[in-house]
Design a protein around this motif. Sequence first.
Motif, PDB file in Angstrom:
ATOM      1  N   VAL A  99       9.890   2.220  -6.883  1.00 16.51           N
ATOM      2  CA  VAL A  99      10.078   2.500  -5.462  1.00 16.51           C
ATOM      3  C   VAL A  99      11.432   1.914  -5.070  1.00 16.51           C
ATOM      4  O   VAL A  99      11.671   0.717  -5.229  1.00 16.51           O
ATOM      5  N   LEU A 100      12.320   2.756  -4.571  1.00 14.29           N
ATOM      6  CA  LEU A 100      13.693   2.327  -4.363  1.00 14.29           C
ATOM      7  C   LEU A 100      13.875   1.467  -3.118  1.00 14.29           C
ATOM      8  O   LEU A 100      14.766   0.617  -3.065  1.00 14.29           O
ATOM      9  N   GLY A 101      13.044   1.668  -2.102  1.00 11.88           N
ATOM     10  CA  GLY A 101      13.252   0.973  -0.839  1.00 11.88           C
ATOM     11  C   GLY A 101      12.740  -0.449  -0.795  1.00 11.88           C
ATOM     12  O   GLY A 101      13.144  -1.243   0.067  1.00 11.88           O
TER      13      GLY A 101
ATOM     14  N   GLY B 262       3.259   9.625  -6.012  1.00  8.43           N
ATOM     15  CA  GLY B 262       3.691  10.982  -5.713  1.00  8.43           C
ATOM     16  C   GLY B 262       3.585  11.415  -4.279  1.00  8.43           C
ATOM     17  O   GLY B 262       3.791  12.593  -3.969  1.00  8.43           O
ATOM     18  N   CYS B 263       3.273  10.488  -3.359  1.00 10.19           N
ATOM     19  CA  CYS B 263       3.064  10.840  -1.954  1.00 10.19           C
ATOM     20  C   CYS B 263       4.312  10.580  -1.109  1.00 10.19           C
ATOM     21  O   CYS B 263       5.005   9.577  -1.300  1.00 10.19           O
ATOM     22  N   VAL B 264       4.542  11.448  -0.136  1.00 12.04           N
ATOM     23  CA  VAL B 264       5.627  11.238   0.829  1.00 12.04           C
ATOM     24  C   VAL B 264       5.082  10.954   2.224  1.00 12.04           C
ATOM     25  O   VAL B 264       5.855  10.731   3.151  1.00 12.04           O
ATOM     26  N   ALA B 265       3.766  10.958   2.373  1.00 12.26           N
ATOM     27  CA  ALA B 265       3.149  10.666   3.664  1.00 12.26           C
ATOM     28  C   ALA B 265       1.765  10.082   3.422  1.00 12.26           C
ATOM     29  O   ALA B 265       1.095  10.427   2.443  1.00 12.26           O
ATOM     30  N   VAL B 266       1.343   9.195   4.348  1.00  4.90           N
ATOM     31  CA  VAL B 266       0.079   8.486   4.197  1.00  4.90           C
ATOM     32  C   VAL B 266      -0.635   8.438   5.540  1.00  4.90           C
ATOM     33  O   VAL B 266      -0.035   8.114   6.564  1.00  4.90           O
ATOM     34  N   MET B 267      -1.928   8.755   5.516  1.00  6.55           N
ATOM     35  CA  MET B 267      -2.776   8.581   6.698  1.00  6.55           C
ATOM     36  C   MET B 267      -3.319   7.153   6.691  1.00  6.55           C
ATOM     37  O   MET B 267      -4.025   6.757   5.763  1.00  6.55           O
TER      38      MET B 267
ATOM     39  N   SER C  72       9.081   2.917   6.795  1.00  9.89           N
ATOM     40  CA  SER C  72      10.492   3.299   6.778  1.00  9.89           C
ATOM     41  C   SER C  72      11.186   2.762   5.533  1.00  9.89           C
ATOM     42  O   SER C  72      11.971   3.467   4.887  1.00  9.89           O
ATOM     43  N   ASP C  73      10.904   1.512   5.170  1.00  6.90           N
ATOM     44  CA  ASP C  73      11.543   0.922   3.998  1.00  6.90           C
ATOM     45  C   ASP C  73      11.124   1.636   2.717  1.00  6.90           C
ATOM     46  O   ASP C  73      11.944   1.880   1.824  1.00  6.90           O
ATOM     47  N   VAL C  74       9.837   1.958   2.605  1.00  6.01           N
ATOM     48  CA  VAL C  74       9.354   2.674   1.419  1.00  6.01           C
ATOM     49  C   VAL C  74       9.884   4.104   1.410  1.00  6.01           C
ATOM     50  O   VAL C  74      10.184   4.664   0.351  1.00  6.01           O
TER      51      VAL C  74
ATOM     52  N   SER D 106       0.821  -1.204   0.000  1.00  4.59           N
ATOM     53  CA  SER D 106       0.000   0.000   0.000  1.00  4.59           C
ATOM     54  C   SER D 106       0.860   1.261   0.000  1.00  4.59           C
ATOM     55  O   SER D 106       0.649   2.185  -0.795  1.00  4.59           O
ATOM     56  N   PHE D 107       1.843   1.310   0.888  1.00 10.27           N
ATOM     57  CA  PHE D 107       2.692   2.501   0.964  1.00 10.27           C
ATOM     58  C   PHE D 107       3.504   2.677  -0.312  1.00 10.27           C
ATOM     59  O   PHE D 107       3.744   3.801  -0.754  1.00 10.27           O
ATOM     60  N   GLY D 108       3.951   1.563  -0.877  1.00  6.32           N
ATOM     61  CA  GLY D 108       4.721   1.647  -2.114  1.00  6.32           C
ATOM     62  C   GLY D 108       3.905   2.235  -3.243  1.00  6.32           C
ATOM     63  O   GLY D 108       4.403   3.062  -4.022  1.00  6.32           O
TER      64      GLY D 108
END
Length: 478
Positions: free
Chosen positions: A433-435, A105-110, A134-136, A97-99
């Motif tokens: 996604v690099l992480g 284009g997001c740097v933060a997620v609720m 953290s990994d993403v 989901s975070f990836g």
Amino acid sequence: MSDRQITVAKALIGESYEPAGPVEIRVESGRITAIRSTTDDAATPRIMAMPALVDGHNHARPLSPTSFGAGMKPLETWLPSLAVMPAVDPYLAAAASFGRSARGGCVAVMVHLIRPMGLEPLTKEAHDYARAASDVGVSIAFAIAMRDRNPIVYGDHTDIAAKLADRYMIDGIWRTETMSPQEQIKRVSDVALELENELHVDVQFGPTGVQWCSDGLLEAIARASAETGRRVHIHLLETREQRRWADRTYPGGIIERLCEIGLLSPRLTVAHCVWARPAELSVLASHGVKIAVNPSSNLHLKSGIARAGRMKASGLRYGIGLDGCAFDEDDDALRELRLFRMLNAGVAFDEQITPADALTAACATGREMVGLPAGGRIDVGMPADLLLLDLDRLDRDRVMEVDPRHYLFARATQRDVVEVIRGGKTIVRDGKVLGIDLESVEAALRQQYRAAIGSTQHIQEAFAALEPLIGKHYRGCC
């Protein structure tokens, strides 16, 4: 290293997001330290810089619920249908989901954690979500679900349960929370204590909605929020059926009741508010409440269209959320930004939501919802949370000089993303996604779901019998 110089052909600068360029953006220690004009057009990459986006309301679902038979349903049957999704590895679920949010284009997620996997204690599962974030490379707000009433419909479901009792014990599948308000408050505090060293996680109270939370639970949350300063994230007036229930249950007004309870404050974010009335929006605004608007989700679930123009007129501040249900089910935050603007721009020459309004919602207001410091602008001193887009792809015809915001709001998608930068560090480059290896993560999830889906066969059968009864209940036939 987060120290670098970024040279772009265009950048959306300041609170008004006016295009300028070509410019050089200097980043040191994760912040923008200088913005300088440059005249070397030939050597300037055809890139547009804008502030990175924030996903202001999500549930970190691993894969699309449509793949589990949940498509084309209103919220009131869509939610119980999710029970057919078996538990899977929570780290993989969150990372997927975070990836996707980062790729869009997001740097933060609720993260409003409505359905923990439950394979391990919640405090341990919370660490899995924090590690995935953290990994993403994204920050998250982590709101723990809280509820204690109405597990199947808004109101008494005794008649529905009786109709199915000879085949299915639906209370054993769709059960309400049995923990007391005090125990639920403690559960949130326990998770917050476990994650206190995770600087990229903001733990919040997550009451699921007024129709799912008793007044006693909401009062306990309001007190705890006031005492601790902890933020609160709740669904509110998302659907027509919730509006009707609220008017029956709170004849003096649901917003007035929340005010009496003490829940309304600048610490509160309410999601959706599709069916809120103008006077109610004004009350929310007077208390500093923020709204997370979720255009695609509201369309998918037949909830309606939240009128951001009314929110703006009332003085409310609003952000934009994907709700795990973006238009093409790909968590493309750029497309969601465009959809938000198109649905709310206004008619003809009556402009209600401007491009700057939409960018403020997507880039700046959402940061407050997830507990991030002020930002969402390309200005000296701001966090270097940036989104770089390919102007050659956006301006595909190269006929004449055009305001790049026109391309942004007409055609930009995650395919145009060159780089997503959080705190000066690249987390996405050219769609990757690099992480984490997002494709491998999603492939592993699919394998887990395919192996486990048979374990929910009894739930699938029970829901098939329950779904028409829920529809009859809301149509007044049951």
